[in-house]
Motif scaffolding. Structure first.
Motif, short mmCIF file in Angstrom:
data_model
loop_
_atom_site.label_atom_id
_atom_site.label_comp_id
_atom_site.label_asym_id
_atom_site.label_seq_id
_atom_site.Cartn_x
_atom_site.Cartn_y
_atom_site.Cartn_z
N ALA A 57 9.12 47.05 63.94
CA ALA A 57 9.41 47.60 62.61
C ALA A 57 9.18 49.10 62.58
CB ALA A 57 8.54 46.91 61.56
N ARG A 58 8.09 49.55 63.19
CA ARG A 58 7.76 50.97 63.15
C ARG A 58 8.78 51.80 63.92
NH1 ARG A 58 3.36 53.66 61.40
NH2 ARG A 58 3.17 55.81 62.17
N VAL A 59 9.10 51.36 65.13
CA VAL A 59 10.01 52.13 65.99
C VAL A 59 11.41 52.18 65.39
CG1 VAL A 59 11.13 52.21 68.25
CG2 VAL A 59 8.68 51.75 68.08
N SER A 60 11.92 51.04 64.96
CA SER A 60 13.28 51.03 64.41
C SER A 60 13.36 51.83 63.12
CB SER A 60 13.76 49.59 64.18
OG SER A 60 12.90 48.90 63.28
N GLY A 61 12.32 51.76 62.29
CA GLY A 61 12.32 52.53 61.05
C GLY A 61 12.27 54.02 61.31
N LEU A 62 11.37 54.44 62.20
CA LEU A 62 11.25 55.87 62.51
C LEU A 62 12.53 56.42 63.14
CD1 LEU A 62 7.62 56.30 63.91
CD2 LEU A 62 8.66 57.60 62.03
N LEU A 63 13.07 55.69 64.09
CA LEU A 63 14.27 56.19 64.76
C LEU A 63 15.47 56.19 63.83
CD1 LEU A 63 13.93 54.75 68.38
CD2 LEU A 63 13.62 57.11 67.59
N GLY A 64 15.51 55.26 62.90
CA GLY A 64 16.58 55.27 61.91
C GLY A 64 16.54 56.55 61.08
N ARG A 65 15.34 56.91 60.62
CA ARG A 65 15.21 58.12 59.79
C ARG A 65 15.46 59.38 60.62
NH1 ARG A 65 10.76 55.13 58.02
NH2 ARG A 65 9.22 56.50 59.03
N ILE A 77 14.04 56.49 74.31
CA ILE A 77 12.74 55.93 73.96
C ILE A 77 11.87 56.03 75.20
CG2 ILE A 77 11.48 53.93 73.08
CD1 ILE A 77 14.06 52.95 71.81
N ALA A 78 11.08 57.09 75.27
CA ALA A 78 10.29 57.39 76.46
C ALA A 78 8.93 56.71 76.38
CB ALA A 78 10.13 58.90 76.62
N CYS A 79 8.96 55.41 76.12
CA CYS A 79 7.74 54.63 75.93
C CYS A 79 8.02 53.21 76.39
CB CYS A 79 7.33 54.66 74.46
SG CYS A 79 5.96 53.57 74.03
N ASN A 80 7.28 52.73 77.38
CA ASN A 80 7.49 51.38 77.89
C ASN A 80 7.25 50.32 76.82
OD1 ASN A 80 7.78 51.22 81.14
ND2 ASN A 80 6.61 53.02 80.56
N THR A 81 6.16 50.46 76.08
CA THR A 81 5.82 49.45 75.08
C THR A 81 6.91 49.34 74.02
OG1 THR A 81 3.45 49.86 75.42
CG2 THR A 81 4.09 48.73 73.40
N ALA A 82 7.33 50.48 73.48
CA ALA A 82 8.38 50.47 72.46
C ALA A 82 9.68 49.92 73.02
CB ALA A 82 8.58 51.88 71.91
N SER A 83 10.01 50.28 74.25
CA SER A 83 11.28 49.85 74.85
C SER A 83 11.29 48.35 75.11
CB SER A 83 11.54 50.59 76.16
OG SER A 83 11.75 51.97 75.92
N THR A 84 10.22 47.81 75.70
CA THR A 84 10.22 46.39 76.03
C THR A 84 10.25 45.51 74.79
OG1 THR A 84 7.79 46.42 76.21
CG2 THR A 84 9.05 46.69 78.25
N ILE A 85 9.84 46.06 73.65
CA ILE A 85 9.80 45.27 72.42
C ILE A 85 10.99 45.57 71.50
CG2 ILE A 85 8.51 44.93 70.26
CD1 ILE A 85 5.95 45.38 71.95
N ALA A 86 11.33 46.83 71.32
CA ALA A 86 12.26 47.21 70.25
C ALA A 86 13.61 47.72 70.71
CB ALA A 86 11.60 48.28 69.36
N LEU A 87 13.83 47.84 72.02
CA LEU A 87 15.06 48.46 72.51
C LEU A 87 16.30 47.73 72.01
CD1 LEU A 87 16.35 50.66 74.25
CD2 LEU A 87 16.09 49.16 76.23
#
Length: 268
Positions: A57-65, A77-87
């Protein structure tokens, strides 16, 4: 119909903190002419201790804005955690090319001679089914030992601020892998968090030699360059950073950003 891309349109490089600077460094090597905005979700750090639902929710919301505000030519998305979950979710909702970051298990499997690979990541990354799939596809005939090392995130942030990285965090990460069955045979370690390459010197010393490290920063940068091949670039102002911190960040953070050419740090 493809949207027109302005020459000044930036690459948006997103991470939870400073780890993505390792990707920025590689990107500037292969694509120095590309303008970059570096976005650090410092208010959300660390990601590794959050639930999958919170991160998605956080990553998709931030990147949308941010994409609506910046109109970037590409999001990394230069973050493994964010990528493996929200990509996957981000790719579904944003009409812009997205490059993610995944643990470098494939090159590690090609490098290892002992057949035993260590993987250091955040708590969220090491438990992902995405990592299971990478292991099954590229390292099925190897032994992959995973260890969650959340203390390394703060250690990397500390080091980049010009302070000494916590040696206890380094020792705990190394001991966590070595104590696993087969851990004494590890000869290759995947740094599955973009923060961790900042600590390669300390990790090398703690492992005592004979171990090679692999991470995805250079591969990510090459993929960005491939996707942007043939595009025109114009940098009309210096690259800058955005942070989600509600208050002013320490001067040490600004100095760290400045070392990577991001002297201008703004709030989202």
């Amino acid at each position: 119909m493809h949207r027109p891309i302005a020459q000044t349109a930036p690459v948006l490089l997103f991470d939870s903190g400073v780890g993505g600077l390792t990707v920025l460094e590689e990107l500037r090597t292969v694509l120095p002419q590309a303008p970059v905005v570096y976005a650090a979700d410092t208010a959300g750090l660390p990601y590794g201790t959050k639930t999958e639902a919170q991160i998605a929710a956080r990553v998709s919301g931030l990147l949308g804005r941010l994409t609506e505000r910046l109109n970037p030519r590409l999001v990394c998305i230069a973050c493994n955690t964010a990528s493996t979950i929200a990509l996957g979710m981000v790719r579904d909702v944003l009409e812009v090319p997205i490059v993610g970051t995944v643990p470098a298990i494939k090159p590690a499997a090609a490098m290892t001679r002992s057949g035993v690979i260590g993987l250091l990541g955040t708590e969220a990354t090491v438990r992902q089914a995405y990592v299971d799939r990478l292991e099954a596809e590229f390292a099925a005939d190897k032994r992959l030992l995973r260890h969650a090392a959340p203390g390394l995130v703060e250690a990397a942030e500390t080091k980049l601020r010009g302070e000494r990285a916590n040696p206890a965090a380094i020792a705990s990460a190394v001991d966590g892998l070595r104590r696993m069955p087969g851990g004494d045979a590890i000869d290759t370690v995947v740094l599955a968090c973009t923060h961790f390459p900042l600590l390669e010197e300390e990790l090398t010393a703690a492992f005592g030699g004979g171990v090679r490290f692999v991470h995805g920063a250079s591969g990510i940068a090459r993929q960005v360059a491939r996707l942007l091949e043939g595009q025109d670039f114009a940098r009309v102002a210096p690259d800058y950073a955005l942070t989600t911190a509600p208050d002013a960040l320490p001067e040490s953070f600004a100095r760290a950003m400045a070392r990577y050419g991001l002297a201008d740090v703004r709030s989202v």
